[in-house]
Motif scaffolding. Structure first.
Motif, PDB file in Angstrom:
ATOM      1  N   ILE A  76       0.842  -1.188   0.000  1.00 17.56           N
ATOM      2  CA  ILE A  76       0.000   0.000   0.000  1.00 17.56           C
ATOM      3  C   ILE A  76       0.888   1.251   0.000  1.00 17.56           C
ATOM      4  CG2 ILE A  76      -1.943  -1.108   1.143  1.00 17.56           C
ATOM      5  CD1 ILE A  76      -0.994   0.246   3.739  1.00 17.56           C
TER       6      ILE A  76
ATOM      7  N   ALA B  12      -6.643   7.120  -2.281  1.00 14.28           N
ATOM      8  CA  ALA B  12      -7.110   6.926  -0.901  1.00 14.28           C
ATOM      9  C   ALA B  12      -7.563   5.495  -0.657  1.00 14.28           C
ATOM     10  CB  ALA B  12      -8.254   7.888  -0.594  1.00 14.28           C
ATOM     11  N   TYR B  13      -7.770   4.743  -1.702  1.00 15.63           N
ATOM     12  CA  TYR B  13      -8.201   3.350  -1.565  1.00 15.63           C
ATOM     13  C   TYR B  13      -7.114   2.507  -0.913  1.00 15.63           C
ATOM     14  CZ  TYR B  13     -10.597  -0.961  -2.971  1.00 15.63           C
ATOM     15  OH  TYR B  13     -11.260  -2.165  -2.973  1.00 15.63           O
ATOM     16  N   VAL B  14      -5.879   2.874  -1.116  1.00 14.63           N
ATOM     17  CA  VAL B  14      -4.763   2.076  -0.595  1.00 14.63           C
ATOM     18  C   VAL B  14      -3.874   2.885   0.325  1.00 14.63           C
ATOM     19  CG1 VAL B  14      -4.717   0.339  -2.409  1.00 14.63           C
ATOM     20  CG2 VAL B  14      -3.539   2.490  -2.764  1.00 14.63           C
ATOM     21  N   GLY B  15      -4.464   3.708   1.167  1.00 14.79           N
ATOM     22  CA  GLY B  15      -3.701   4.303   2.246  1.00 14.79           C
ATOM     23  C   GLY B  15      -3.064   5.645   1.968  1.00 14.79           C
TER      24      GLY B  15
ATOM     25  N   ARG C 263     -10.141  10.660   0.184  1.00 13.96           N
ATOM     26  CA  ARG C 263     -10.382  10.380   1.601  1.00 13.96           C
ATOM     27  C   ARG C 263     -11.798  10.746   1.997  1.00 13.96           C
ATOM     28  NH1 ARG C 263      -6.472   9.973   5.620  1.00 13.96           N
ATOM     29  NH2 ARG C 263      -4.723   8.767   4.829  1.00 13.96           N
TER      30      ARG C 263
ATOM     31  N   SER D 219     -11.693   3.583   5.952  1.00 16.22           N
ATOM     32  CA  SER D 219     -11.493   4.875   6.604  1.00 16.22           C
ATOM     33  C   SER D 219     -12.546   5.185   7.662  1.00 16.22           C
ATOM     34  CB  SER D 219     -11.427   5.987   5.569  1.00 16.22           C
ATOM     35  OG  SER D 219     -12.557   5.949   4.748  1.00 16.22           O
TER      36      SER D 219
ATOM     37  N   VAL E 220      -4.612   3.547   9.043  1.00 11.64           N
ATOM     38  CA  VAL E 220      -4.147   3.661   7.665  1.00 11.64           C
ATOM     39  C   VAL E 220      -5.298   3.177   6.797  1.00 11.64           C
ATOM     40  CG1 VAL E 220      -2.504   2.814   5.960  1.00 11.64           C
ATOM     41  CG2 VAL E 220      -1.758   3.250   8.300  1.00 11.64           C
ATOM     42  N   PRO E 221      -5.955   4.085   6.075  1.00 13.66           N
ATOM     43  CA  PRO E 221      -7.149   3.655   5.359  1.00 13.66           C
ATOM     44  C   PRO E 221      -6.821   2.763   4.163  1.00 13.66           C
ATOM     45  CG  PRO E 221      -6.732   5.994   5.000  1.00 13.66           C
ATOM     46  CD  PRO E 221      -5.678   5.513   5.932  1.00 13.66           C
ATOM     47  N   VAL E 222      -7.348   1.567   4.190  1.00 16.82           N
ATOM     48  CA  VAL E 222      -7.275   0.655   3.052  1.00 16.82           C
ATOM     49  C   VAL E 222      -8.708   0.215   2.844  1.00 16.82           C
ATOM     50  CG1 VAL E 222      -6.329  -1.500   2.164  1.00 16.82           C
ATOM     51  CG2 VAL E 222      -4.963  -0.094   3.699  1.00 16.82           C
ATOM     52  N   GLU E 223      -9.240   0.529   1.664  1.00 22.79           N
ATOM     53  CA  GLU E 223     -10.695   0.508   1.515  1.00 22.79           C
ATOM     54  C   GLU E 223     -11.266  -0.786   0.962  1.00 22.79           C
ATOM     55  OE1 GLU E 223     -12.325   3.044   2.700  1.00 22.79           O
ATOM     56  OE2 GLU E 223     -10.824   4.631   2.801  1.00 22.79           O
ATOM     57  N   ASP E 224     -10.649  -1.919   1.228  1.00 21.97           N
ATOM     58  CA  ASP E 224     -11.272  -3.134   0.675  1.00 21.97           C
ATOM     59  C   ASP E 224     -11.928  -3.991   1.758  1.00 21.97           C
ATOM     60  OD1 ASP E 224      -8.948  -4.118   1.757  1.00 21.97           O
ATOM     61  OD2 ASP E 224      -8.557  -5.503   0.113  1.00 21.97           O
TER      62      ASP E 224
ATOM     63  N   LEU F 238      -6.045  -6.577   0.146  1.00 18.68           N
ATOM     64  CA  LEU F 238      -5.109  -5.455   0.312  1.00 18.68           C
ATOM     65  C   LEU F 238      -4.810  -5.211   1.783  1.00 18.68           C
ATOM     66  CD1 LEU F 238      -6.502  -2.900  -2.275  1.00 18.68           C
ATOM     67  CD2 LEU F 238      -4.336  -4.116  -2.384  1.00 18.68           C
TER      68      LEU F 238
ATOM     69  N   ALA G 117      -1.197  -5.537   3.502  1.00 20.78           N
ATOM     70  CA  ALA G 117      -0.560  -4.440   4.234  1.00 20.78           C
ATOM     71  C   ALA G 117      -0.030  -4.939   5.575  1.00 20.78           C
ATOM     72  CB  ALA G 117      -1.559  -3.305   4.450  1.00 20.78           C
TER      73      ALA G 117
ATOM     74  N   ASP H  52       2.985  -7.279   4.852  1.00 17.48           N
ATOM     75  CA  ASP H  52       4.150  -6.493   4.404  1.00 17.48           C
ATOM     76  C   ASP H  52       4.784  -5.709   5.550  1.00 17.48           C
ATOM     77  OD1 ASP H  52       3.817  -7.337   1.856  1.00 17.48           O
ATOM     78  OD2 ASP H  52       2.885  -5.506   1.094  1.00 17.48           O
TER      79      ASP H  52
ATOM     80  N   ASP I 230       3.537  -2.930   6.676  1.00 16.51           N
ATOM     81  CA  ASP I 230       3.171  -1.509   6.562  1.00 16.51           C
ATOM     82  C   ASP I 230       2.376  -1.076   7.791  1.00 16.51           C
ATOM     83  OD1 ASP I 230       4.315  -1.085   4.059  1.00 16.51           O
ATOM     84  OD2 ASP I 230       2.584  -1.975   3.060  1.00 16.51           O
TER      85      ASP I 230
END
Lengths: 223, 317
Positions: free
Chosen positions: A89, A167-170, A176, B187, B210-214, B219, B223, B226, B228
């Motif tokens: 990300i 914003a989809y991946v951080g 956002r 988020s 940490v916004p990851v939107e899935d 993902l 993260a 990894d 992160d």
């Protein structure tokens, strides 16, 4: 939610607290513009030289047109997800996707800019003893500059409208607001984020349109 | 991100057309009938209007929910009921009115989210308390049966490495970790009661989102793997937890809203039908739900086959 979400969005935007701080609108807008600029710039470094070569020499034109067509068909959200799974990300994955999104327009703009020069004019330049480089930079490019800028314009509008996916991946950017609004059913916030992206796209489109007009060579603009 | 509501809201918000379709599907004969029908006698009424004795079973547009709905459908057919399958109906805003109107008779729900649909300010509590609040909150004509052990809820999940390095077993143990903690989540996790604010007030733990939107998908898992982030919000019934040897940190203070599976039913579900459904609920453990989900995600089996397999194994078919 009985309240009209569009009015809610305007209220959301008019709250002064939204206009300061690390997740305030100015910073998010700057991030959004930064991603867009970086994406288009990297894409231009790749696509413009290739496009100029293809346009000037006429070689590999089928390949360039085909590749641009294929790249246009790639869904950007899919690319972002794919790249993020490969590189993690952050900003790299969305940026790679924006570059791929921007290349087709830039490539098409560059080769059509060169191609658009009247062959008789190019022949005349060559007959006067201009080198191929001189023909490209002094004849073809100045004449076709509006088309090249048009390619930049198309690419920029596409990327700015898609940069919310960072914003989809951080990463940050105006996305956002959109994702946060979507997830928490805060539709005024979501619409406000979308409105900001729309305004940004329109402003950039208009600015590049003016640049496109300004770069038109004298004598051809009126035609 | 209350559990899966994100996925549903995403679907809903992305297309009002989709919602309309979902609503329309409730009124017509069901395209999934053939796929789901296991006993010929019960499944084939020749099309058109469902007979008066038919029970309409709905599911959310979420694969795991459809599997649970199919479990109910098959035991009801076994018990001699005629079943009309209305699966993959978008979100709560669409299907709850259908239940209230009597177009649907049964749908697998999740305790916390169902309560919050009716009482948006409902705080977290034990599953038993939420169930009794639900009995109060549900509109006339609807009720919930018992809830299962199986639950599908937000979690503070970490890698087994990180957990053993810092000897973590519960969320509160994070207070002793020196480094800055980051959690990958949608988020809206930021604004949830069990987000950073809740972690601070309930467990005195500082975390950043940490916004990851899935919605806890690949993902988010990546993260975490990894490095992160040190934590991730992954739904507790997600097969990726076992697959990657992840550790779900315990929540002794019930900060996170419990989302045990609970059937919400109309008045058409009589004693006999309720008994058949309760039979499934009594057997559905947390591990079972993960395994059912795994068969769908990893083995790509159909919900009907998964349901038949599990019910046969448990002696319910």
């Amino acid at each position: 939610m009985n309240e009209n979400p569009f009015l809610g969005a305007l209220e959301w935007l008019s709250d002064p607290a939204r206009w300061t701080g690390p997740s305030g609108i100015p910073l998010r807008t700057a991030e959004h513009l930064g991603y867009t600029a970086l994406g288009v710039l990297v894409a231009a470094l790749i696509a413009v030289p290739v496009g100029l070569y293809v346009g000037h020499t006429g070689r590999f034109k089928g390949l360039a047109v085909g590749a641009a067509g294929v790249a246009r068909a790639l869904p950007t959200l899919g690319l972002v997800t794919l790249f993020a799974l490969l590189v993690g990300i952050g900003l790299t994955a969305p940026l790679l996707s924006f570059v791929i999104l921007a290349i087709p327009s830039l490539l098409a703009g560059a080769y059509s800019a060169v191609e658009s020069a009247d062959p008789a004019t190019v022949d005349a330049a060559r007959a006067q003893g201009m080198t191929e480089w001189q023909i490209l930079t002094r004849v073809e490019l100045p004449l076709g500059m509006p088309l090249l800028v048009g390619g930049v314009r198309g690419a920029t509008v596409q990327v700015v409208a898609t940069a919310m996916l960072a914003a989809y991946v951080g990463s940050g950017g105006l996305g956002r607001y959109i994702f946060q609004g979507l997830g928490s059913q805060d539709y005024p916030q979501m619409i406000a984020g979308s409105l900001l992206v729309i305004v940004l796209a329109l402003v950039l489109d208009l600015a590049l349109l003016l640049l496109q007009r300004a770069t038109a060579p004298r004598g051809t603009a009126a035609a | 991100m209350s559990i899966h509501s994100t996925r549903r809201h995403l679907l809903g918000a992305l297309g009002a057309g989709g919602l309309a379709l979902g609503a329309a599907a409730c009124g017509s004969s069901d395209p999934f009938e053939e796929e789901g029908g296991s006993s010929g006698a019960a499944g084939s009424d020749g099309g058109g209007e469902a007979p008066a004795g038919t029970l309409a079973i709905g599911s959310q547009a979420y694969y795991s929910n459809e599997i649970i709905a199919e479990l109910f459908a098959q035991v009801l057919e076994k018990a001699g009921f005629t079943v009309d399958r209305q699966y993959q109906i978008g979100q709560r805003e669409v299907y709850m009115p259908e239940l209230e109107a009597g177009s649907l008779d049964l749908l697998p729900e999740y305790l916390g989210n169902l309560l919050q649909h009716y009482e948006s300010d409902a705080g977290s509590a034990s599953p038993e308390e939420i169930r009794s609040s639900l009995e109060e909150a549900l509109p006339e004509g609807l009720r919930v049966l018992s809830f299962a052990e199986a639950s599908d809820q937000d979690s503070y999940t970490t890698t087994s490495d990180f957990a053993s390095t810092h000897s973590l077993s519960a969320i509160g143990d994070l207070a002793g970790v020196e480094e800055d903690l980051k959690i990958a989540a949608n988020s809206e996790f930021e604004t949830r009661p069990y987000g950073p604010e809740g972690a601070k007030s309930v467990y005195d733990v500082d975390i950043a989102v940490v916004p990851v939107e899935d919605s806890g998908g690949p993902l988010t898992v990546q993260a975490l793997l990894d490095g992160d982030v040190q934590l991730a919000d992954i739904y507790s019934a997600d097969p990726s937890i076992a697959e990657n040897d992840l550790v779900v940190l315990e929540d002794p203070e019930s900060m996170i809203l419990p989302q045990n599976v609970v059937p919400v039913v109309s008045e058409k579900i009589d004693e006999q039908a309720a008994e058949a459904i309760e039979g499934v609920i009594a057997e559905l453990s947390a591990d079972d739900l993960v395994e059912l989900n795994r068969q769908s995600v990893v083995d790509q089996a159909s919900s009907a086959d998964i349901a038949t397999g599990w019910l046969t194994e448990k002696g319910l078919l």
